[in-house]
Motif scaffolding. Structure first.
Motif, PDB file in Angstrom:
ATOM      1  N   HIS A 175      -3.139  49.451 -65.514  1.00  0.00           N
ATOM      2  CA  HIS A 175      -2.476  48.592 -66.482  1.00  0.00           C
ATOM      3  C   HIS A 175      -3.486  47.932 -67.403  1.00  0.00           C
ATOM      4  O   HIS A 175      -4.685  47.936 -67.158  1.00  0.00           O
ATOM      5  CB  HIS A 175      -1.643  47.527 -65.768  1.00  0.00           C
ATOM      6  N   ASN A 176      -2.973  47.361 -68.482  1.00  0.00           N
ATOM      7  CA  ASN A 176      -3.800  46.599 -69.404  1.00  0.00           C
ATOM      8  C   ASN A 176      -3.289  45.165 -69.456  1.00  0.00           C
ATOM      9  O   ASN A 176      -2.300  44.813 -68.807  1.00  0.00           O
ATOM     10  CB  ASN A 176      -3.785  47.237 -70.800  1.00  0.00           C
ATOM     11  N   SER A 177      -3.957  44.325 -70.215  1.00  0.00           N
ATOM     12  CA  SER A 177      -3.596  42.911 -70.258  1.00  0.00           C
ATOM     13  C   SER A 177      -2.180  42.709 -70.790  1.00  0.00           C
ATOM     14  O   SER A 177      -1.459  41.809 -70.346  1.00  0.00           O
ATOM     15  CB  SER A 177      -4.603  42.134 -71.118  1.00  0.00           C
ATOM     16  N   HIS A 178      -1.752  43.559 -71.735  1.00  0.00           N
ATOM     17  CA  HIS A 178      -0.397  43.436 -72.275  1.00  0.00           C
ATOM     18  C   HIS A 178       0.636  43.723 -71.185  1.00  0.00           C
ATOM     19  O   HIS A 178       1.658  43.039 -71.088  1.00  0.00           O
ATOM     20  CB  HIS A 178      -0.209  44.411 -73.443  1.00  0.00           C
ATOM     21  N   ASP A 179       0.381  44.739 -70.369  1.00  0.00           N
ATOM     22  CA  ASP A 179       1.270  45.079 -69.264  1.00  0.00           C
ATOM     23  C   ASP A 179       1.442  43.899 -68.316  1.00  0.00           C
ATOM     24  O   ASP A 179       2.558  43.547 -67.919  1.00  0.00           O
ATOM     25  CB  ASP A 179       0.692  46.262 -68.476  1.00  0.00           C
ATOM     26  N   LEU A 180       0.332  43.317 -67.913  1.00  0.00           N
ATOM     27  CA  LEU A 180       0.377  42.217 -66.960  1.00  0.00           C
ATOM     28  C   LEU A 180       1.102  41.008 -67.549  1.00  0.00           C
ATOM     29  O   LEU A 180       1.901  40.354 -66.868  1.00  0.00           O
ATOM     30  CB  LEU A 180      -1.042  41.829 -66.544  1.00  0.00           C
ATOM     31  N   ARG A 181       0.831  40.719 -68.815  1.00  0.00           N
ATOM     32  CA  ARG A 181       1.492  39.590 -69.463  1.00  0.00           C
ATOM     33  C   ARG A 181       3.000  39.815 -69.515  1.00  0.00           C
ATOM     34  O   ARG A 181       3.784  38.889 -69.290  1.00  0.00           O
ATOM     35  CB  ARG A 181       0.924  39.400 -70.873  1.00  0.00           C
ATOM     36  N   ARG A 182       3.398  41.056 -69.815  1.00  0.00           N
ATOM     37  CA  ARG A 182       4.829  41.352 -69.878  1.00  0.00           C
ATOM     38  C   ARG A 182       5.499  41.167 -68.525  1.00  0.00           C
ATOM     39  O   ARG A 182       6.609  40.629 -68.427  1.00  0.00           O
ATOM     40  CB  ARG A 182       5.026  42.798 -70.364  1.00  0.00           C
ATOM     41  N   MET A 183       4.847  41.595 -67.446  1.00  0.00           N
ATOM     42  CA  MET A 183       5.432  41.470 -66.115  1.00  0.00           C
ATOM     43  C   MET A 183       5.637  40.007 -65.734  1.00  0.00           C
ATOM     44  O   MET A 183       6.690  39.620 -65.215  1.00  0.00           O
ATOM     45  CB  MET A 183       4.547  42.172 -65.085  1.00  0.00           C
ATOM     46  N   VAL A 184       4.634  39.183 -65.997  1.00  0.00           N
ATOM     47  CA  VAL A 184       4.743  37.764 -65.655  1.00  0.00           C
ATOM     48  C   VAL A 184       5.760  37.084 -66.570  1.00  0.00           C
ATOM     49  O   VAL A 184       6.499  36.187 -66.142  1.00  0.00           O
ATOM     50  CB  VAL A 184       3.363  37.075 -65.742  1.00  0.00           C
ATOM     51  N   ALA A 185       5.836  37.514 -67.824  1.00  0.00           N
ATOM     52  CA  ALA A 185       6.801  36.936 -68.759  1.00  0.00           C
ATOM     53  C   ALA A 185       8.230  37.227 -68.318  1.00  0.00           C
ATOM     54  O   ALA A 185       9.126  36.377 -68.476  1.00  0.00           O
ATOM     55  CB  ALA A 185       6.559  37.481 -70.166  1.00  0.00           C
ATOM     56  N   TYR A 186       8.468  38.398 -67.745  1.00  0.00           N
ATOM     57  CA  TYR A 186       9.810  38.673 -67.220  1.00  0.00           C
ATOM     58  C   TYR A 186      10.114  37.765 -66.038  1.00  0.00           C
ATOM     59  O   TYR A 186      11.209  37.203 -65.926  1.00  0.00           O
ATOM     60  CB  TYR A 186       9.963  40.134 -66.802  1.00  0.00           C
ATOM     61  N   LEU A 187       9.136  37.596 -65.148  1.00  0.00           N
ATOM     62  CA  LEU A 187       9.335  36.704 -64.006  1.00  0.00           C
ATOM     63  C   LEU A 187       9.630  35.286 -64.479  1.00  0.00           C
ATOM     64  O   LEU A 187      10.514  34.611 -63.942  1.00  0.00           O
ATOM     65  CB  LEU A 187       8.094  36.706 -63.109  1.00  0.00           C
ATOM     66  N   ARG A 188       8.903  34.824 -65.490  1.00  0.00           N
ATOM     67  CA  ARG A 188       9.110  33.473 -66.030  1.00  0.00           C
ATOM     68  C   ARG A 188      10.525  33.332 -66.591  1.00  0.00           C
ATOM     69  O   ARG A 188      11.197  32.318 -66.381  1.00  0.00           O
ATOM     70  CB  ARG A 188       8.065  33.184 -67.103  1.00  0.00           C
ATOM     71  N   GLY A 189      10.993  34.351 -67.300  1.00  0.00           N
ATOM     72  CA  GLY A 189      12.335  34.297 -67.859  1.00  0.00           C
ATOM     73  C   GLY A 189      13.409  34.244 -66.791  1.00  0.00           C
ATOM     74  O   GLY A 189      14.450  33.599 -66.968  1.00  0.00           O
ATOM     75  N   ALA A 190      13.176  34.932 -65.665  1.00  0.00           N
ATOM     76  CA  ALA A 190      14.155  34.934 -64.576  1.00  0.00           C
ATOM     77  C   ALA A 190      14.072  33.661 -63.742  1.00  0.00           C
ATOM     78  O   ALA A 190      15.087  33.167 -63.233  1.00  0.00           O
ATOM     79  CB  ALA A 190      13.920  36.156 -63.679  1.00  0.00           C
ATOM     80  N   TYR A 191      12.886  33.103 -63.629  1.00  0.00           N
ATOM     81  CA  TYR A 191      12.624  31.955 -62.755  1.00  0.00           C
ATOM     82  C   TYR A 191      13.490  30.744 -63.081  1.00  0.00           C
ATOM     83  O   TYR A 191      13.915  30.006 -62.189  1.00  0.00           O
ATOM     84  CB  TYR A 191      11.137  31.613 -62.872  1.00  0.00           C
ATOM     85  N   VAL A 192      13.773  30.554 -64.359  1.00  0.00           N
ATOM     86  CA  VAL A 192      14.501  29.358 -64.768  1.00  0.00           C
ATOM     87  C   VAL A 192      15.888  29.306 -64.140  1.00  0.00           C
ATOM     88  O   VAL A 192      16.468  28.232 -63.969  1.00  0.00           O
ATOM     89  CB  VAL A 192      14.590  29.290 -66.307  1.00  0.00           C
TER      90      VAL A 192
END
Length: 298
Positions: A175-192
């Motif tokens: 993976h690259n940095s964009h991939d990792l950021r996208r994965m965590v961003a999805y988790l953040r969106g669901a977390y709320v």
């Protein structure tokens, strides 16, 4: 009484998250984006609070209180105005609504795998397929997925733990940095949607404590939704395999989605075919040899 205290705690945390999110989005919008002069002595990255308030047609004090997590109620009209000013995309806007406790969509609450889904996953063989929760837990998978990504399916059974907490040599994803950021961003969106859920909070706390990179990405407050892209998967038995990853939401399970992996061309398809033709012992031999060589005594 304890339930009331817990509810207050959840609401306090939600307001704090709302303030952090608004600050992070405000910092991303430049004066030029909204037709304002930048000025030579400007210190604030992005827009000032008073500029957001003015452009949104609301009072500066009220908007300041919103960012500070004060106990105020935001109407949908005000949230829409702020979202326009901050140039939020649909995912970010939905996230804003949830944080402000103004839900836009009722989420299904079913958590059990619906009848027939296991058979669907099986029928997708030889294409690897997996059912994930919003927290990246592996709920179900087919044999092809277990062969391609044994770390996700057979060990931790959580994609984020495997991606962020294992050495690169043992990590299934290239993976690259964009991939990792996208994965965590999805988790953040669901977390709320899960404020107050001890399982979710302990998971986020664990990931932040064990991975400095995850903690950094989590603190960025980015949000996203699952998307379709090309993933390069490392498999010790056949090497790297480039796959189209197709994500499909599963509304009957809150936040869950199905990932299906398709080889990008005939060369990658041949690698997957060779992998699936191996016995479990043959696939395992490559892993055992790697552990003996790279992690002796581990």
């Amino acid at each position: 009484m304890s339930d009331l205290v817990d509810l207050r705690s959840v609401r306090t945390e939600r307001r704090a998250q709302l303030g952090a999110f608004l600050k992070s989005r405000r910092a991303k919008v430049t004066p030029a984006d909204v037709g304002l002069p930048s000025g030579s002595r400007r210190r604030t990255p992005g827009l000032r609070r008073e500029e957001v308030a003015q452009l949104s047609g609301i009072g500066t004090t009220w908007y300041t209180w919103l960012e500070q997590g004060r106990r105020i109620n935001a109407s949908t009209q005000v949230l829409n105005a702020v979202a326009r000013t901050l140039r939020l995309d649909p995912t970010e806007k939905a996230h804003l609504y949830r944080l402000a406790d103004v839900p836009t969509v009722q989420s299904a609450q079913q958590s059990e795998m619906p009848p027939g889904l296991a058979a669907i996953l099986t029928q997708l063989n030889p294409l690897p397929a997996v059912l994930l929760t919003a927290k990246y837990d592996v709920l179900a998978h087919n044999d092809a997925y277990a062969a391609l990504c044994p770390g996700f399916a057979l060990t931790t059974k959580n994609v984020l733990r495997q991606v962020f907490l294992t050495p690169d040599c043992c990590n299934p994803y290239v993976h690259n940095s964009h991939d990792l950021r996208r994965m965590v961003a999805y988790l953040r969106g669901a977390y709320v949607k899960y404020f107050g859920d001890p399982g979710w909070q302990s998971f986020v706390d664990e990931m932040c404590s064990k991975s400095a990179l995850f903690a950094e990405l989590w603190a960025s407050n980015d949000v996203a939704v699952p998307t379709n892209l090309v993933k390069v998967i490392q498999n010790l038995a056949v090497g790297s395999v480039a796959m189209h990853m197709t994500s499909m939401s599963l509304p009957v399970i809150d936040g869950a989605w199905v990932q299906v992996f398709t080889p990008v061309d005939d060369t990658e398809s041949a690698k997957l075919t060779a992998l699936l033709a191996m016995t479990p012992e043959q696939r395992g031999a490559s892993w055992q040899a790697h552990v003996a060589d790279a992690h002796p005594g581990g």
